[in-house]
Write a protein that holds these residues in place. Structure first.
Motif, PDB file in Angstrom:
ATOM      1  N   ASP A 182      54.957  51.969  38.776  1.00  0.00           N
ATOM      2  CA  ASP A 182      55.519  50.890  37.956  1.00  0.00           C
ATOM      3  C   ASP A 182      55.063  49.514  38.420  1.00  0.00           C
ATOM      4  OD1 ASP A 182      56.869  50.841  40.344  1.00  0.00           O
ATOM      5  OD2 ASP A 182      58.871  50.610  39.458  1.00  0.00           O
ATOM      6  N   ALA A 183      54.077  49.462  39.312  1.00  0.00           N
ATOM      7  CA  ALA A 183      53.559  48.184  39.808  1.00  0.00           C
ATOM      8  C   ALA A 183      52.205  47.870  39.180  1.00  0.00           C
ATOM      9  CB  ALA A 183      53.427  48.225  41.327  1.00  0.00           C
ATOM     10  N   GLN A 184      51.985  46.581  38.890  1.00  0.00           N
ATOM     11  CA  GLN A 184      50.648  46.108  38.543  1.00  0.00           C
ATOM     12  C   GLN A 184      49.938  45.770  39.850  1.00  0.00           C
ATOM     13  OE1 GLN A 184      48.943  45.319  35.308  1.00  0.00           O
ATOM     14  NE2 GLN A 184      47.398  45.503  36.919  1.00  0.00           N
ATOM     15  N   VAL A 185      48.708  46.241  40.017  1.00  0.00           N
ATOM     16  CA  VAL A 185      47.974  46.031  41.264  1.00  0.00           C
ATOM     17  C   VAL A 185      46.675  45.285  40.979  1.00  0.00           C
ATOM     18  CG1 VAL A 185      46.977  47.100  43.317  1.00  0.00           C
ATOM     19  CG2 VAL A 185      48.921  48.195  42.167  1.00  0.00           C
ATOM     20  N   VAL A 186      46.480  44.195  41.698  1.00  0.00           N
ATOM     21  CA  VAL A 186      45.204  43.472  41.676  1.00  0.00           C
ATOM     22  C   VAL A 186      44.547  43.720  43.024  1.00  0.00           C
ATOM     23  CG1 VAL A 186      44.043  41.242  41.480  1.00  0.00           C
ATOM     24  CG2 VAL A 186      46.111  41.711  40.116  1.00  0.00           C
ATOM     25  N   MET A 187      43.404  44.388  43.030  1.00  0.00           N
ATOM     26  CA  MET A 187      42.720  44.736  44.275  1.00  0.00           C
ATOM     27  C   MET A 187      41.357  44.053  44.307  1.00  0.00           C
ATOM     28  SD  MET A 187      42.423  48.439  46.146  1.00  0.00           S
ATOM     29  CE  MET A 187      41.155  49.248  45.166  1.00  0.00           C
ATOM     30  N   ILE A 188      41.197  43.175  45.298  1.00  0.00           N
ATOM     31  CA  ILE A 188      39.967  42.417  45.463  1.00  0.00           C
ATOM     32  C   ILE A 188      39.121  43.117  46.515  1.00  0.00           C
ATOM     33  CG2 ILE A 188      38.994  40.155  45.988  1.00  0.00           C
ATOM     34  CD1 ILE A 188      41.814  39.011  45.345  1.00  0.00           C
ATOM     35  N   LEU A 189      37.932  43.512  46.150  1.00  0.00           N
ATOM     36  CA  LEU A 189      37.080  44.287  47.047  1.00  0.00           C
ATOM     37  C   LEU A 189      36.273  43.373  47.966  1.00  0.00           C
ATOM     38  CD1 LEU A 189      35.695  47.001  44.589  1.00  0.00           C
ATOM     39  CD2 LEU A 189      37.749  47.090  46.025  1.00  0.00           C
ATOM     40  N   SER A 190      36.047  43.836  49.181  1.00  0.00           N
ATOM     41  CA  SER A 190      35.207  43.107  50.124  1.00  0.00           C
ATOM     42  C   SER A 190      33.767  43.101  49.631  1.00  0.00           C
ATOM     43  CB  SER A 190      35.279  43.757  51.500  1.00  0.00           C
ATOM     44  OG  SER A 190      34.794  45.089  51.439  1.00  0.00           O
ATOM     45  N   PRO A 191      32.954  42.129  50.074  1.00  0.00           N
ATOM     46  CA  PRO A 191      31.572  42.047  49.602  1.00  0.00           C
ATOM     47  C   PRO A 191      30.762  43.317  49.866  1.00  0.00           C
ATOM     48  CG  PRO A 191      32.190  40.019  50.710  1.00  0.00           C
ATOM     49  CD  PRO A 191      33.312  40.990  50.938  1.00  0.00           C
ATOM     50  N   ALA A 192      31.107  44.065  50.903  1.00  0.00           N
ATOM     51  CA  ALA A 192      30.338  45.261  51.262  1.00  0.00           C
ATOM     52  C   ALA A 192      30.718  46.482  50.430  1.00  0.00           C
ATOM     53  CB  ALA A 192      30.528  45.574  52.745  1.00  0.00           C
ATOM     54  N   MET A 193      31.792  46.393  49.644  1.00  0.00           N
ATOM     55  CA  MET A 193      32.301  47.572  48.959  1.00  0.00           C
ATOM     56  C   MET A 193      31.657  47.761  47.586  1.00  0.00           C
ATOM     57  SD  MET A 193      34.050  50.265  48.820  1.00  0.00           S
ATOM     58  CE  MET A 193      34.453  49.993  50.544  1.00  0.00           C
ATOM     59  N   ASP A 194      31.184  48.975  47.325  1.00  0.00           N
ATOM     60  CA  ASP A 194      30.621  49.368  46.035  1.00  0.00           C
ATOM     61  C   ASP A 194      31.720  50.053  45.234  1.00  0.00           C
ATOM     62  OD1 ASP A 194      29.273  50.429  43.879  1.00  0.00           O
ATOM     63  OD2 ASP A 194      27.746  51.479  45.057  1.00  0.00           O
ATOM     64  N   VAL A 195      32.098  49.461  44.115  1.00  0.00           N
ATOM     65  CA  VAL A 195      33.220  49.969  43.338  1.00  0.00           C
ATOM     66  C   VAL A 195      32.976  51.383  42.833  1.00  0.00           C
ATOM     67  CG1 VAL A 195      32.415  49.027  41.140  1.00  0.00           C
ATOM     68  CG2 VAL A 195      34.879  49.352  41.524  1.00  0.00           C
ATOM     69  N   THR A 196      31.725  51.769  42.674  1.00  0.00           N
ATOM     70  CA  THR A 196      31.436  53.114  42.164  1.00  0.00           C
ATOM     71  C   THR A 196      31.835  54.199  43.155  1.00  0.00           C
ATOM     72  OG1 THR A 196      29.166  53.094  43.011  1.00  0.00           O
ATOM     73  CG2 THR A 196      29.517  52.219  40.790  1.00  0.00           C
ATOM     74  N   LEU A 197      32.035  53.834  44.424  1.00  0.00           N
ATOM     75  CA  LEU A 197      32.448  54.810  45.431  1.00  0.00           C
ATOM     76  C   LEU A 197      33.922  55.168  45.325  1.00  0.00           C
ATOM     77  CD1 LEU A 197      30.605  53.356  48.581  1.00  0.00           C
ATOM     78  CD2 LEU A 197      29.868  55.242  47.116  1.00  0.00           C
ATOM     79  N   LEU A 198      34.668  54.415  44.525  1.00  0.00           N
ATOM     80  CA  LEU A 198      36.110  54.605  44.465  1.00  0.00           C
ATOM     81  C   LEU A 198      36.539  55.638  43.438  1.00  0.00           C
ATOM     82  CD1 LEU A 198      37.299  50.892  44.778  1.00  0.00           C
ATOM     83  CD2 LEU A 198      36.988  52.592  46.587  1.00  0.00           C
ATOM     84  N   GLY A 199      35.626  56.053  42.570  1.00  0.00           N
ATOM     85  CA  GLY A 199      35.991  57.050  41.560  1.00  0.00           C
ATOM     86  C   GLY A 199      36.786  56.440  40.424  1.00  0.00           C
ATOM     87  N   ASP A 200      37.663  57.233  39.819  1.00  0.00           N
ATOM     88  CA  ASP A 200      38.445  56.776  38.667  1.00  0.00           C
ATOM     89  C   ASP A 200      39.461  55.716  39.091  1.00  0.00           C
ATOM     90  OD1 ASP A 200      37.096  58.545  37.034  1.00  0.00           O
ATOM     91  OD2 ASP A 200      38.597  60.143  37.295  1.00  0.00           O
ATOM     92  N   ILE A 201      39.554  54.659  38.297  1.00  0.00           N
ATOM     93  CA  ILE A 201      40.482  53.563  38.583  1.00  0.00           C
ATOM     94  C   ILE A 201      41.727  53.729  37.709  1.00  0.00           C
ATOM     95  CG2 ILE A 201      40.778  51.069  38.650  1.00  0.00           C
ATOM     96  CD1 ILE A 201      38.612  52.153  40.550  1.00  0.00           C
ATOM     97  N   PRO A 202      42.917  53.798  38.295  1.00  0.00           N
ATOM     98  CA  PRO A 202      44.151  53.931  37.498  1.00  0.00           C
ATOM     99  C   PRO A 202      44.325  52.749  36.542  1.00  0.00           C
ATOM    100  CG  PRO A 202      44.578  54.385  39.822  1.00  0.00           C
ATOM    101  CD  PRO A 202      43.195  53.832  39.751  1.00  0.00           C
ATOM    102  N   ASP A 203      45.033  52.981  35.463  1.00  0.00           N
ATOM    103  CA  ASP A 203      45.205  51.969  34.429  1.00  0.00           C
ATOM    104  C   ASP A 203      45.961  50.740  34.917  1.00  0.00           C
ATOM    105  OD1 ASP A 203      43.858  53.553  32.625  1.00  0.00           O
ATOM    106  OD2 ASP A 203      45.681  54.410  31.738  1.00  0.00           O
ATOM    107  N   ASN A 204      46.812  50.904  35.931  1.00  0.00           N
ATOM    108  CA  ASN A 204      47.606  49.758  36.392  1.00  0.00           C
ATOM    109  C   ASN A 204      46.883  48.941  37.468  1.00  0.00           C
ATOM    110  OD1 ASN A 204      47.957  51.973  38.228  1.00  0.00           O
ATOM    111  ND2 ASN A 204      49.744  50.942  39.114  1.00  0.00           N
TER     112      ASN A 204
END
Length: 401
Positions: free
Chosen positions: A257-279
């Motif tokens: 039930d939480a909205q989450v804003v996640m800011i990735l570090s410059p070294a992080m490739d978002v494609t490594l995280l897999g499926d991103i939840p809707d929230n």
């Protein structure tokens, strides 16, 4: 009135806290000449300072980066490389005084060699030899850190010997490289957030935040932040907690039930995280209006750095602090001691621990209350007006007598 040369390290967490100071100095009639890396030029100039680019460094000659103690050889290497050009440049500028970041060994040495009054600007936690070595968990870790960084320590000893031989300066002690204490030291934490604040003498002034209002615009969907619970996750512009940490956050808070804003570090490739939840809203570092998000946030998961802590308490946001360095660890412990959040070591971060810790904070309103009290302490510390008044007393009153 006067002319000041400002030296900083090339990290947003050190530059941004000084921009309000720059603005106020210029407002009071000072000419500010700011030495930095080119990527900071536009914003520094937007506050009215004159920009000077640092001399280039040859990365092939840099000492090895083995652990956080590698900061010591790195700073002595930077000073060794840049001092010849900086001394020539500063002589030509003829400043009345110098302000340098606490990590800018080269700033302290320029002031010392040219006999110019200097002020130490501390963007993180302040240190003295006493507070550094008296910390019990550091004493336990330090021998291992130094053994691991043995190759880098050889470079430190070599560079400091050469600096002494060339410029006739006293020995540069280990702690000196990252404290660079001056007769006046301005720390942007209030005493309530500064670890071991009772162990500092009259040279140290804990003035609280001096950040200005930054005129930056972001393409960010603020209208999506409609849920009652809002979690912000950010580790700044440098530190990377690793892909497993980010995956744990996705699993812990995804589809809740939480909205989450996640800011990735410059070294992080978002494609490594897999499926991103809707929230979840995922963004790279430096692309979100962090202060506007914190105004609405229920929880800030961060790394315990001074800048993030100041911003969180300003808006009474409780924290989960996951430190990445010693300096962040002592601030994180301070946050926990003051009841404004909970510290977790990275190795202890699991999906279950994140969920339980977050729920503990959500269920106990005292965390938000205590964070707000630290925010009140920030506002009461004096900020930029007190900082400039202290500079005035030191530069224009004490040194004129």
């Amino acid at each position: 009135m006067g002319r000041v040369v400002f030296f900083n390290v090339s990290a947003a967490g050190h530059v941004i806290p000084t921009l309000g100071l720059v603005k106020e100095l210029i407002h009071r009639g000072e000419e500010v000449i700011y030495y930095e890396a080119p990527n900071f030029q536009a914003e520094i100039e937007s506050f009215g300072a004159k920009f000077r680019s640092y001399p280039p460094l040859n990365p092939e000659t840099a000492p090895p980066a083995e652990n956080e103690m590698s900061l010591v050889p790195s700073l002595t290497w930077c000073a060794h490389q840049m001092l010849p050009e900086l001394l020539e440049s500063v002589r030509a500028e003829k400043p009345d005084y110098i302000i340098h970041d606490s990590l800018c060994l080269w700033g302290r040495l320029v002031a010392q060699i040219l006999n110019i009054p200097a002020v130490n600007s501390i963007a993180t936690a302040a240190f003295t030899p006493q507070t550094f070595y008296e910390c019990p968990w550091l004493r336990k870790k330090l021998p291992g850190f130094l053994k691991q960084a043995a190759a880098g320590m050889k470079h430190y000893r070599q560079y400091q010997r050469e600096l002494r031989g060339i410029y006739g300066i006293p020995p540069i002690k280990f702690v000196d490289t990252f404290t660079n204490i001056e007769p006046l030291n301005l720390c942007y934490l209030p005493p309530e957030l500064q670890p071991y604040s009772d162990k500092f003498d009259e040279r140290f002034h804990f003035v609280g935040p001096c950040n200005p209002v930054r005129g930056m615009e972001y393409d960010f969907p603020m209208e999506q932040l409609q849920k009652d619970k809002l979690i912000l996750i950010s580790f700044g512009n440098i530190h990377d907690p690793g892909v497993e940490f980010y995956r744990s956050c996705l699993q812990a808070f995804g589809n809740t039930d939480a909205q989450v804003v996640m800011i990735l570090s410059p070294a992080m490739d978002v494609t490594l995280l897999g499926d991103i939840p809707d929230n979840f809203i995922i963004r790279p570092t430096g692309t979100v209006p962090q202060l506007k998000i914190l105004e609405r946030a229920s929880l800030f998961i961060m790394h315990g750095a001074g800048g993030g802590a100041r911003e969180a308490v300003w808006y009474a946001v409780p924290m989960i602090a996951v430190p990445q360095t010693y300096e962040q660890e002592i601030i994180s412990r301070r946050i926990q001691e003051q009841g404004a959040g909970i510290m977790m070591m990275l190795e202890d971060v699991t999906v279950e621990n994140l969920q339980q810790t977050a729920q503990q904070i959500f269920d106990d309103s005292s965390f938000g209350v205590n964070s707000g009290l630290l925010g009140d302490a920030c506002r009461a510390a004096g900020g930029v007006e007190r900082a400039v008044n202290e500079i005035w007393r030191y530069v224009y009153e004490k040194n004129s007598n």
